[in-house]
Design an enzyme around this catalytic site. Structure first.
Site, PDB file in Angstrom:
ATOM      1  CB  ALA A   1      -0.835   0.062   1.199  1.00 14.09           C
ATOM      2  CG  ASP A   2       3.317   4.684  -1.307  1.00 12.39           C
ATOM      3  OD1 ASP A   2       4.078   4.126  -0.344  1.00 12.39           O
ATOM      4  OD2 ASP A   2       3.093   5.935  -2.054  1.00 12.39           O
TER       5      ASP A   2
END
Length: 202
Positions: A68-69
């Protein structure tokens, strides 16, 4: 059920994933966050989320890997994550009194032996949740006080919504608050189900 690996050691992302009641391992990704010049913010979030998940695939060939980012967009511009408290204060000063978009990408990479749901061909799937946030007008003393309290180094926009960040905002437009913190759980659950992970199935 496949082993699950979270490509992050962030305590905030771990706390969110804990809510799903799944057994998992948290591992720091072997990935450098370097985006090509001119890449749109949402595409940058996708690139980094997928890169984090893929970076652990060789060492965890039997696992579903979650990456995730986040990328913050202000008037079409990508604001890089602040590396110092002064940079965080500068970013928050730019956001004060204005609306910005926070793009949070979540990716799931599956090993070759895990078939996806019918109609899904890729072993890597990604979704992006975009939240619109309006920061209230803030004076320099208020910004400095907030920065000293939360010390949001490395956090998009120079704030931590999961701590004292809600004090900064006038409005948040999204149904899934977990997207602001950094791991949107509703899209993540949707992706995991497509790879056969659903604790509600007997």
């Amino acid at each position: 059920m496949s082993r699950i690996v979270l490509a992050s050691t962030s305590p905030f992302r771990r706390a969110l994933l804990d809510r799903l009641g799944l057994a998992y391992e948290a591992v720091a990704p072997a990935f450098d966050e370097i985006a090509p010049e001119g890449l749109p913010p949402a595409a940058c979030a996708r690139l980094f989320a997928e890169g984090k998940a893929l970076s652990l695939a060789p060492a965890r060939p039997d696992a579903l890997i979650i990456g995730a980012d986040q990328a913050l967009e202000l008037d079409g511009e990508l604001l890089r994550k602040p590396a110092t408290l002064d940079e965080a204060a500068d970013q928050l000063g730019r956001l004060a009194g204005r609306v910005h978009a926070l793009h949070t990408a979540v990716a799931v990479h599956a090993p070759p032996g895990v078939p996806p749901a019918p109609g899904v061909e890729r072993g890597l799937m990604t979704e992006i949740a975009t939240v619109e946030l309006r920061v209230r007008p803030l004076g320099r003393a208020q910004i400095r006080r907030y920065i000293e309290l939360d010390r949001p180094i490395g956090s998009a926009g120079g704030y931590l919504f999961e701590k004292r960040g809600p004090w900064l905002f006038d409005d948040v437009r999204h149904a899934d608050e977990t997207a602001i913190v950094g791991l949107p759980l509703v899209p993540l659950c949707r992706l995991l189900r497509r790879f056969g992970v659903d604790p509600l199935d007997a």
